[in-house]
Scaffold this active site. Structure first.
Site, PDB file in Angstrom:
ATOM      1  N   ASN A  22       0.856  -1.188   0.000  1.00 59.71           N
ATOM      2  CA  ASN A  22       0.000   0.000   0.000  1.00 59.71           C
ATOM      3  C   ASN A  22       0.891   1.236   0.000  1.00 59.71           C
ATOM      4  OD1 ASN A  22      -1.435   2.344   1.374  1.00 59.71           O
ATOM      5  ND2 ASN A  22      -3.137   0.962   0.978  1.00 59.71           N
ATOM      6  N   SER A  45      -4.851  -0.083  -3.245  1.00 58.07           N
ATOM      7  CA  SER A  45      -5.315   1.273  -2.963  1.00 58.07           C
ATOM      8  C   SER A  45      -6.531   1.105  -2.061  1.00 58.07           C
ATOM      9  CB  SER A  45      -5.687   1.985  -4.259  1.00 58.07           C
ATOM     10  OG  SER A  45      -5.946   3.343  -3.993  1.00 58.07           O
ATOM     11  N   GLU A  46      -6.508   1.749  -0.887  1.00 53.28           N
ATOM     12  CA  GLU A  46      -7.487   1.393   0.142  1.00 53.28           C
ATOM     13  C   GLU A  46      -8.928   1.766  -0.194  1.00 53.28           C
ATOM     14  OE1 GLU A  46      -4.892   3.420   0.607  1.00 53.28           O
ATOM     15  OE2 GLU A  46      -5.407   5.179   1.813  1.00 53.28           O
ATOM     16  N   ASN A  47      -9.128   2.541  -1.267  1.00 55.07           N
ATOM     17  CA  ASN A  47     -10.516   2.793  -1.678  1.00 55.07           C
ATOM     18  C   ASN A  47     -11.099   1.612  -2.445  1.00 55.07           C
ATOM     19  OD1 ASN A  47      -8.626   3.555  -3.716  1.00 55.07           O
ATOM     20  ND2 ASN A  47     -10.297   4.482  -4.852  1.00 55.07           N
ATOM     21  N   SER A  87     -11.499  -3.937   1.961  1.00 55.68           N
ATOM     22  CA  SER A  87     -10.177  -3.352   1.787  1.00 55.68           C
ATOM     23  C   SER A  87      -9.415  -3.295   3.113  1.00 55.68           C
ATOM     24  CB  SER A  87     -10.328  -1.946   1.211  1.00 55.68           C
ATOM     25  OG  SER A  87      -9.075  -1.325   1.103  1.00 55.68           O
TER      26      SER A  87
END
Lengths: 219, 234
Positions: A22, A45-47, A87
């Site tokens: 990340n 990507s944390e979205n 996520s």
């Protein structure tokens, strides 16, 4: 002294084959540009993306395909999309092995501050607190000093914390530093043209210097 | 016989919203936000709202539209950096703000919809976020207790949906929409495309219709891009 790309290039050497990684906003995002040939990694990507690719070609940007910095991106082959709860299950569950993020301050015990300057700047922590609370390996990418020339490598953070005892390594425009489990920044490498004395002067936290300190090899 | 959740449009979908309510709004930045519902909330002028949303929009779009009109009393978010009006209202004390870690926000919504009243997480331990919260050690590591979130209404945006309320999202517009859909007492889904019952492959539905009470096809979607980043073909 390194620029932002130089810091990203040096951090890219820390990324290992087969890792899920990340990348935070800013310098960390640039790390993706320097992953050596033969090192296969997937960027999270944390979205909601695993297998994030580069920016789209002009005219091909899609409002429904952004990264956590809200920038338009593309997907690599084999990528997958998911919701925010899934996520962060990947993140807190330590399935994402490496987190690279920016910081305003780092302490000699591995604390990090990067989300708030009381009374001045309040943007929020986003996913940073979940990321630093969980990842096995956390590398901070930042400038060694702030705009006023004050050290960001400190005995103790003065700003509100994002996480405690979590940062393992710091790569700055001046040096590569390991944070030792017992506390203290161990100087591993100098940036090209930077002397040990300059690093000592720019580091407020406990700095451990042992033997000859090699210059970074940026290949 | 499948349930019918179809309503005529955004006006019917928002029947029952009033002052002082708590809303969840899906979206990450401006991606996947319920544009039609936000526009209608602004039109109705209801006030003293608590809005649970990862972000607060930008000055002139998304939840920024409800901040302009001072309809929001409190925001529960993880990142609000893109909105000057928000920052002004927060620093002046006009707006109450609860900033919480993004993963905790998602999990609190999920928990709210899943009948889990609270859970322990390592995120935020040793920070302002952990102050006043119960701490417990698991596997030698400190964790803090976080409570579930629910809302009077959850507003979500999907790509496709059917009259049964089944939803499919596109790209990264999924984000907070599925967990929030689960946590609304009344969940309203606005979709880009309403498809006939039976057209969505049950193997590939993201949000089962049981979590959705009202569904309608949005009249229009601007789908604004916040940060247009491209590379050149050369």
């Amino acid at each position: 002294m390194l620029d932002k790309n130089g810091i990203a290039q040096r951090i890219a050497q820390e990324v290992e084959h087969g890792q899920y990684v990340n990348l935070g906003i800013g310098i960390p995002t640039l790390v993706a540009n320097f992953i050596p040939e033969g090192i296969d990694v997937e960027f999270q990507s944390e979205n909601g993306i695993l297998g994030m690719g580069p920016f789209p070609f002009e005219g091909e940007e899609d409002a429904d395909m952004i990264n956590a910095g809200k920038q338009t991106v593309t997907l690599e082959k084999g990528a997958v999309l998911f919701d925010s709860a899934t996520s962060f299950a990947m993140i807190r569950g330590q399935h994402v092995q490496l987190t690279i993020l920016g910081a305003m301050e780092v302490s000699e015990t591995g604390d990090i501050a990067n989300w708030k300057i009381p009374g001045k700047m309040v943007k929020g922590m986003g996913g940073a607190m979940d990321l630093v609370a969980s990842a096995d390996n956390i590398i901070v990418a930042m400038m060694h000093t702030n705009r006023a020339g004050e050290s960001k490598v400190l005995p103790k953070c003065s700003l509100p914390l994002t996480g405690v005892n979590c940062v393992k390594k710091v790569v700055t425009n001046m040096a590569v530093l390991d944070i030792l489990p017992e506390g203290g920044f161990k100087l591993l490498e100098r940036a090209p043209g930077v002397s040990v004395e300059e690093i000592v002067a720019a580091t407020a936290g406990k700095l451990i210097v042992e033997g000859e300190i090699p210059e970074m090899n940026l290949g | 016989m499948a349930m019918n959740k179809l309503v005529s449009g955004v006006e019917e979908a928002l029947e029952g919203v009033h002052d002082d309510m708590t809303f969840m709004l899906g979206g990450f930045g401006l991606c996947g936000i319920p544009e039609n519902c936000i526009a209608e909330l602004r039109k109705r002028g209801i006030k003293n709202l608590t809005c649970i949303s990862n972000n607060a929009g930008v000055d002139d779009f998304g939840l920024g539209l409800l901040l302009q009109t001072r309809q929001i009393k409190k925001m529960i978010s993880s990142y609000v950096g893109e909105n000057d009006e928000f920052e002004r209202q927060m620093l002046s004390g006009e707006l109450e703000v609860d900033l919480i870690p993004q993963g905790s926000l998602a999990e609190r919504c999920l928990a709210g919809g899943a009948g889990i009243p609270a859970f322990f997480t390592p995120a935020g331990y040793g920070t302002e976020v952990g102050e006043g919260k119960e701490v417990r050690m698991f596997n030698g590591k400190p964790h803090i207790l976080e409570a579930a979130l629910t809302a009077d209404f959850a507003f979500v945006k999907a790509w496709k949906g059917d009259s049964s309320g089944n939803l499919v999202f596109k790209g990264t517009a999924r984000n907070f929409n599925p967990p929030m859909a689960m946590a609304g007492k009344i969940t309203v889904a606005e979709v880009e495309e309403l498809v006939p019952l039976g057209e969505l492959d049950p193997n590939f539905v993201h949000t089962p219709g049981i979590f959705v009470q009202r569904i309608f096809q949005g009249a229009s979607f601007e789908k604004r891009i916040e940060q247009r980043t491209v590379r050149s073909k050369n």
